[in-house]
Structures are given as structure tokens and as C-alpha cells.
Design an enzyme around this catalytic site. Structure first.
Site: not given
Ligand code: NAD
Ligand code: UDP
Length: 339
Positions: A150, A126, A178-180, A35, A82, A60, A294, A154
């Protein structure tokens, strides 16, 4: 398919939606989450959506005793992993925390799985592992060049999983890039609940539309894209988690190491996203163009062919649905789970 799936990070944004998809598909779900970036309320709401609350263990992934206890209490068929830290900027400021949580945590999880004889794993990687791609769409065999701590966590976990699978060919491991992810469950009761200042575009737009923030800052309009703003492959979180259910089904049938993009194959610019959100919400989203962020890249979108071929999965929800579902969640929960 049936059986028990351990979902690490299952209270988080993607994990909570995955719980719904897994329960709907007939799995029993056990969530392990510390959490640190989520609320247990999300799991109660999963229960309201599907009629079954996932079993929750607050703990954890770096806590080996906790993991051993979970694996001894349940006959786990597979793990969806995740849990982890995910903020690019924060990872630059706190790299050790990121390597510890994401890399060491994954090692402890693997060791506990090995001891328990659980050999099926789906890992959240990711598109950030690709860095700035030479061309788009991005295929899985492209060069990996992450540009942040980060992203490097990964890639490291991806490498560890590859080495582990070579040493243990009876394991089945799927690395999903995953993408976005954006959007929310269509019921509007679970969704993305960023703590503090949102880093990502979609939650920021949603907070502007609901009146919590005055305007969006658009990071640069001088990229070599159709309107000069950054282009990304936004994928509805429900499509993403359905992709996980397909990947889970696949790993439970095939041993080996599988690496698969989860994206739509479509690029959407920041200005296109703003317009789509205004249409979906009926609200204005004022914005100001500011300097590039940046480390940002111009364009990033997936070639999703492999997922279609191996998993028979493809994203089906369009940009309008992504925005409508985000808006429903944001408008009914303006302060997220604290509302
Ligand atoms: P999130 O932060 O909402 O979920 C991650 C969860 O992991 C949280 O509930 C957090 O409390 C829990 N957590 C973190 N460290 C922990 C630990 N040491 N032990 C147990 N629980 C822990 O993030 P999300 O967006 O749901 O992402 C899930 C996964 O997908 C992550 O690994 C993230 O890197 C990956 N991912 C996310 C995105 C995105 O844009 N959301 C994109 C690509 C990859
Ligand atoms: N972005 C933006 N303003 C914000 C957040 C993001 O213009 O407050 C833009 C960012 O520059 C990128 C796109 O939105 O072109 C997606 O950004 P995000 O951080 O959601 O995803 P990532 O860049 O990690 O793929």
C-alpha cells in the site's frame, strides 16, 4: 473560489467530508466512485448537511471511457483524487489489486485529465510513505521508505506525479501526506464506516464503546514511548478536509509540484486515546495488551509547519472533539450507513 471539482472516491470516509467542505466553500462537486468501499447514502447525507447533493457518477477510475465522459460533460477546474484501496494488511495479501487500483488507476486518471486539459490535481498520499522515521516530527524532506505494498503504491504515484509535472510545467499538483484521520462531521450523519473488522484504532474503539465488540486489543506496550504503546498524529477529518480546500485554492493559483504534510504535530498514545474516548463517550473501553502488530512503528507525528506557511492552514480541533464527533456518529449509526 468557484468552479467544478471532480472528487474521485468522494463517497468514502474522507471524500464525503471533503464534499461537504467543498460545497460549503462554494464549489460544484462531481463525485466518481465505484462504491467498492462506500455507500451512496453518504452523498445523500452530504446533501442534507449542505443543501446540495453532489452529482454522483458510479464508475471506476480505471475506466477511461467513463472518465472521458465525465470530463466532456463538465468543465472541471481541478481534481481531488481520493479513490484507492487503503488497507495495509490487505495490500500484503493482494498486492496486484493494490498496484492496479492505486497506480494504474492514477495513470488512467492523469491521461484523461491531460486529454481534457484539466491541470490542477490534489492527491491523497499518506504518512506511510515515510516508513519508520529516524526522528520525529516528520518533515516533508525526510527519506521515504514505505514498508507495505500500500505504502509503495503511494510512493509510486507520488513519483509519477513528480515526473509528470516536470514534463508539464503548466500543471499544478499537490501531494498531501495525511497522518491519522479520525472523527466525523459534527452533525453525526456522516463518518467512517469500515466494512468488517476495523484495522484502525479509532473505529475499533468506537465499536467497543457502542457494545459491538467486547474489547480492544492493544498491540504492544513495550515501545520506547511514554506509556509503551504506539504514538500517532491523529487529525480530525474536518481539519483534514479544510486543509484540502486550502490546497485546492493554492493549486488553482500556483503551478508546480507541492508536497505537504497534513497533521497536527501532536503525538497521542493508544492508552491516551482510550482514556480520551472514555471521557467523551461516558462508556468504558475494556482492553487487553497483546503482542505488537507486525510492521508497526513506535512513533509517528508530523511537522505541520509547511502547511501553515504555504496554505495558511493548521488543524484546530483537539483530541476531545475527535472523540466526541466519532462517538456521535457511532452512537447514532451503530452499523454505519446500513443502520
Ligand atoms: P475510503 O475507502 O473510505 O474511500 C476511498 C473511496 O474510493 C471509496 O469510496 C471507494 O469506494 C473508492 N474507490 C476505491 N477504488 C476505486 C476505483 N478504482 N474507482 C473509483 N472509486 C474507487 O478511504 P478514505 O479513508 O476516505 O481514504 C481516501 C484516500 O486517502 C485514499 O486514497 C487513502 O489511501 C488515503 N489515505 C487515507 C488515510 C486514512 O487513514 N483513512 C490515511 C492516509 C491516506
Ligand atoms: N492499534 C491497536 N489496536 C488496534 C488498532 C491499532 O493497538 O486494534 C494501535 C497500533 O498498533 C498503532 C495505533 O493503534 O500504534 C494506530 O494504529 P492505526 O492502524 O489506526 O494507524 P497506523 O498504525 O496505520 O498509523
Amino acid at each position: 473560489m468557484t468552479g467544478t471539482v471532480l472528487v474521485t472516491g468522494g463517497a468514502g470516509y474522507i471524500g464525503s467530508h471533503a464534499c461537504v467542505a467543498l460545497i460549503d466553500a462554494g464549489y460544484d462537486v462531481v463525485v466518481l466512485d465505484n462504491l467498492s468501499n462506500s455507500s451512496a447514502v453518504a452523498l445523500e447525507r452530504c446533501g442534507s448537511i449542505c443543501g446540495t447533493v453532489p452529482e454522483f457518477v458510479q464508475g471506476d477510475i480505471r475506466d477511461r471511457q467513463c472518465l472521458d465522459a465525465v470530463f466532456s460533460r463538465h468543465t472541471v477546474r481541478a481534481v481531488l483524487h481520493f479513490a484507492g484501496l487503503k488497507a495495509v494488511g490487505e495490500s500484503v495479501a493482494m498486492p496486484l489489486e493494490y498496484y492496479d487500483c492505486n497506480v494504474s488507476g492514477s495513470l488512467v486518471l492523469l491521461e484523461a485529465m491531460a486529454k481534457a486539459g484539466v491541470k490542477n490535481l490534489v492527491f491523497s498520499s499518506s504518512a506511510t510513505v515515510y516508513g519508520d522515521p529516524a526522528t520525529v516530527p516528520i518533515r516533508e524532506d525526510f527519506n521515504l521508505a514505505p514498508t507495505s505494498p500500500y505504502g509503495r503504491t503511494k510512493r509510486m504515484v507520488e513519483d509519477i506525479l513528480a515526473d509528470w509535472q516536470v514534463a508539464n510545467p503548466d500543471w499544478s499538483i499537490c501531494r498531501l501526506r495525511y497522518f491519522n484521520p479520525v472523527g466525523a462531521h459534527p452533525g453525526g450523519t456522516i463518518g467512517e464506516d469500515p466494512q468488517g473488522h476495523p484495522n484502525n484504532l479509532m473505529p475499533f474503539i468506537a465499536q467497543v464503546a457502542v457494545g459491538q465488540r467486547d474489547k480492544l486489543f492493544v498491540f504492544g506496550d513495550d515501545y520506547a514511548t511514554s506509556d509503551g504503546t504506539g504514538v500517532r498524529d491523529y487529525i480530525h477529518v474536518m481539519d483534514l478536509v479544510e486543509g484540502h480546500v486550502s490546497a485546492l485554492d493554492y493549486v488553482c493559483r500556483q503551478t508546480g509540484l507541492h508536497t505537504i504534510n497534513l497533521g497536527t504535530g501532536n503525538g497521542v498514545s493508544v492508552l491516551e486515546m482510550i482514556s480520551a474516548f472514555e471521557r467523551a463517550s461516558g462508556k468504558a473501553v475494556p482492553y487487553e495488551i497483546v503482542a505488537r502488530r507486525p510492521g508497526d512503528i513506535a512513533t509517528c507525528w508530523a511537522d505541520p509547519t509547511l502547511a501553515q506557511t504555504l496554505l495558511q492552514w493548521r488543524a484546530s480541533r483537539d483530541l476531545a472533539q475527535m472523540c466526541q464527533d466519532t462517538w456521535r456518529w457511532q452512537a447514532s449509526n451503530p452499523r454505519g450507513y446500513a443502520s
